[in-house]
Scaffold this motif. Structure first.
Motif, PDB file in Angstrom:
ATOM      1  N   GLU A 235       0.860  -1.176   0.000  1.00  0.00           N
ATOM      2  CA  GLU A 235       0.000   0.000   0.000  1.00  0.00           C
ATOM      3  C   GLU A 235       0.894   1.223   0.000  1.00  0.00           C
ATOM      4  O   GLU A 235       1.861   1.297   0.763  1.00  0.00           O
ATOM      5  CB  GLU A 235      -0.890   0.008   1.248  1.00  0.00           C
ATOM      6  N   HIS A 236       0.584   2.177  -0.861  1.00  0.00           N
ATOM      7  CA  HIS A 236       1.361   3.414  -0.938  1.00  0.00           C
ATOM      8  C   HIS A 236       0.851   4.365   0.141  1.00  0.00           C
ATOM      9  O   HIS A 236      -0.327   4.716   0.155  1.00  0.00           O
ATOM     10  CB  HIS A 236       1.227   4.049  -2.322  1.00  0.00           C
ATOM     11  N   ARG A 237       1.738   4.754   1.042  1.00  0.00           N
ATOM     12  CA  ARG A 237       1.407   5.686   2.114  1.00  0.00           C
ATOM     13  C   ARG A 237       2.396   6.843   2.035  1.00  0.00           C
ATOM     14  O   ARG A 237       3.546   6.710   2.449  1.00  0.00           O
ATOM     15  CB  ARG A 237       1.491   5.005   3.477  1.00  0.00           C
ATOM     16  N   GLY A 238       1.934   7.945   1.471  1.00  0.00           N
ATOM     17  CA  GLY A 238       2.832   9.069   1.251  1.00  0.00           C
ATOM     18  C   GLY A 238       3.892   8.661   0.249  1.00  0.00           C
ATOM     19  O   GLY A 238       3.603   8.173  -0.831  1.00  0.00           O
ATOM     20  N   SER A 239       5.159   8.829   0.621  1.00  0.00           N
ATOM     21  CA  SER A 239       6.259   8.478  -0.277  1.00  0.00           C
ATOM     22  C   SER A 239       6.789   7.068  -0.032  1.00  0.00           C
ATOM     23  O   SER A 239       7.802   6.683  -0.595  1.00  0.00           O
ATOM     24  CB  SER A 239       7.399   9.493  -0.114  1.00  0.00           C
ATOM     25  N   HIS A 240       6.094   6.280   0.806  1.00  0.00           N
ATOM     26  CA  HIS A 240       6.550   4.927   1.145  1.00  0.00           C
ATOM     27  C   HIS A 240       5.569   3.870   0.658  1.00  0.00           C
ATOM     28  O   HIS A 240       4.367   4.111   0.583  1.00  0.00           O
ATOM     29  CB  HIS A 240       6.709   4.775   2.660  1.00  0.00           C
TER      30      HIS A 240
ATOM     31  N   PHE B  27      -2.269  -0.278  -8.878  1.00  0.00           N
ATOM     32  CA  PHE B  27      -3.713  -0.151  -9.019  1.00  0.00           C
ATOM     33  C   PHE B  27      -4.202   0.970  -8.113  1.00  0.00           C
ATOM     34  O   PHE B  27      -3.825   1.031  -6.942  1.00  0.00           O
ATOM     35  CB  PHE B  27      -4.412  -1.454  -8.594  1.00  0.00           C
ATOM     36  N   THR B  28      -5.047   1.838  -8.636  1.00  0.00           N
ATOM     37  CA  THR B  28      -5.705   2.883  -7.845  1.00  0.00           C
ATOM     38  C   THR B  28      -7.195   2.808  -8.175  1.00  0.00           C
ATOM     39  O   THR B  28      -7.656   3.431  -9.146  1.00  0.00           O
ATOM     40  CB  THR B  28      -5.141   4.280  -8.168  1.00  0.00           C
TER      41      THR B  28
ATOM     42  N   THR C  79      -9.115  -5.456   1.168  1.00  0.00           N
ATOM     43  CA  THR C  79      -9.903  -4.375   0.584  1.00  0.00           C
ATOM     44  C   THR C  79      -8.947  -3.345   0.013  1.00  0.00           C
ATOM     45  O   THR C  79      -8.051  -2.874   0.700  1.00  0.00           O
ATOM     46  CB  THR C  79     -10.808  -3.706   1.643  1.00  0.00           C
ATOM     47  N   PHE C  80      -9.136  -3.032  -1.274  1.00  0.00           N
ATOM     48  CA  PHE C  80      -8.405  -1.946  -1.908  1.00  0.00           C
ATOM     49  C   PHE C  80      -9.328  -0.731  -1.849  1.00  0.00           C
ATOM     50  O   PHE C  80     -10.386  -0.718  -2.472  1.00  0.00           O
ATOM     51  CB  PHE C  80      -8.060  -2.281  -3.358  1.00  0.00           C
ATOM     52  N   SER C  81      -8.925   0.273  -1.086  1.00  0.00           N
ATOM     53  CA  SER C  81      -9.760   1.453  -0.864  1.00  0.00           C
ATOM     54  C   SER C  81      -9.686   2.415  -2.042  1.00  0.00           C
ATOM     55  O   SER C  81      -8.621   2.603  -2.642  1.00  0.00           O
ATOM     56  CB  SER C  81      -9.315   2.183   0.406  1.00  0.00           C
ATOM     57  N   ALA C  82     -10.819   3.039  -2.338  1.00  0.00           N
ATOM     58  CA  ALA C  82     -10.895   4.004  -3.427  1.00  0.00           C
ATOM     59  C   ALA C  82      -9.876   5.117  -3.227  1.00  0.00           C
ATOM     60  O   ALA C  82      -9.703   5.629  -2.121  1.00  0.00           O
ATOM     61  CB  ALA C  82     -12.299   4.604  -3.490  1.00  0.00           C
ATOM     62  N   GLY C  83      -9.166   5.467  -4.308  1.00  0.00           N
ATOM     63  CA  GLY C  83      -8.208   6.559  -4.271  1.00  0.00           C
ATOM     64  C   GLY C  83      -6.855   6.217  -3.687  1.00  0.00           C
ATOM     65  O   GLY C  83      -5.933   7.034  -3.742  1.00  0.00           O
ATOM     66  N   THR C  84      -6.687   5.028  -3.149  1.00  0.00           N
ATOM     67  CA  THR C  84      -5.400   4.587  -2.601  1.00  0.00           C
ATOM     68  C   THR C  84      -4.683   3.752  -3.659  1.00  0.00           C
ATOM     69  O   THR C  84      -5.314   2.956  -4.356  1.00  0.00           O
ATOM     70  CB  THR C  84      -5.597   3.760  -1.316  1.00  0.00           C
ATOM     71  N   THR C  85      -3.379   3.928  -3.769  1.00  0.00           N
ATOM     72  CA  THR C  85      -2.598   3.156  -4.742  1.00  0.00           C
ATOM     73  C   THR C  85      -1.989   1.936  -4.064  1.00  0.00           C
ATOM     74  O   THR C  85      -1.447   2.025  -2.964  1.00  0.00           O
ATOM     75  CB  THR C  85      -1.495   4.031  -5.370  1.00  0.00           C
ATOM     76  N   TYR C  86      -2.090   0.809  -4.755  1.00  0.00           N
ATOM     77  CA  TYR C  86      -1.525  -0.460  -4.294  1.00  0.00           C
ATOM     78  C   TYR C  86      -0.634  -1.011  -5.401  1.00  0.00           C
ATOM     79  O   TYR C  86      -0.961  -0.884  -6.579  1.00  0.00           O
ATOM     80  CB  TYR C  86      -2.636  -1.474  -3.997  1.00  0.00           C
ATOM     81  N   THR C  87       0.465  -1.607  -5.014  1.00  0.00           N
ATOM     82  CA  THR C  87       1.306  -2.319  -5.974  1.00  0.00           C
ATOM     83  C   THR C  87       1.193  -3.800  -5.689  1.00  0.00           C
ATOM     84  O   THR C  87       1.385  -4.232  -4.548  1.00  0.00           O
ATOM     85  CB  THR C  87       2.774  -1.862  -5.883  1.00  0.00           C
ATOM     86  N   VAL C  88       0.867  -4.562  -6.723  1.00  0.00           N
ATOM     87  CA  VAL C  88       0.792  -6.018  -6.616  1.00  0.00           C
ATOM     88  C   VAL C  88       1.990  -6.572  -7.366  1.00  0.00           C
ATOM     89  O   VAL C  88       2.227  -6.230  -8.529  1.00  0.00           O
ATOM     90  CB  VAL C  88      -0.518  -6.556  -7.230  1.00  0.00           C
TER      91      VAL C  88
END
Length: 190
Positions: free
Chosen positions: A16-21, A135-136, A174-183
């Protein structure tokens, strides 16, 4: 006595992308290669000489068998497009995510309930293949399955079709709307 052989182990990592991490939120082993993957490896390892090849039937994402060919050096006048890149056509690798919890099978040719698919970047190093995509979602989605697909051309027409190589059912996320995830899907060969 059984001799040495090639073994493959896959796993999925979700960040999960949280800020720059990027924060690892899920890691799970997968043993769910499809028959498309098995056939691809089998035919890629056969001897291939100039202007000859092996035509194999792989099942595309619609469930239709498509004949693709792995081949050596090719004379384009021969009328076979094969799996080589040509101008204006790309053969993407994609990571797919979905919501189905139906158990995986070697005969899977698509995800059970696909929600998103993105082009993957692929890196190989030290007997490991890493494919990753970000994915976002625009709305919350439940992710219970992941897949890896690759496109190839039909050998006699050059039309591009996608083929599922791996499908894994994972612990629900759960992938939350507007949050970026890398798989990231890693395949380790030993």
């Amino acid at each position: 006595m059984e001799g040495p052989g090639l073994k493959a182990q896959a796993e999925v990592l979700i960040y999960e992308h949280r800020g720059s991490h990027k924060v690892l939120i899920h890691r799970q082993k997968l043993n769910t290669f499809t028959m498309n993957f098995v056939y691809m490896i089998e035919y890629m390892l056969k001897r291939i000489t100039a202007d000859t090849g092996h035509v194999i039937g792989l099942t595309d994402l619609t469930g239709t068998s498509q004949m693709v060919q792995f081949q050596g050096p090719h004379d384009p006048a021969g009328g076979s497009y094969l799996a080589t890149e040509t101008t204006g056509k790309s053969l993407p690798t994609k990571i797919r995510i979905g919501s189905s919890s139906t158990p995986e099978s070697r005969n899977d040719y698509k995800l059970g309930d696909e929600k998103m698919a993105e082009d993957a970047s692929v890196i190989t190093a030290n007997s490991t293949v890493k494919a990753s995509a970000s994915f976002t979602p625009s709305e919350d989605i439940i992710v219970r399955e992941v897949g890896l697909s690759k496109a190839w051309r039909k050998y006699d027409t050059g039309d591009v079709y996608e083929f599922l190589l791996l499908r894994g059912v994972i612990s629900e996320r759960t992938f939350s709307a507007g949050t970026t995830y890398t798989v990231e899907i890693r395949i380790n060969f030993t």
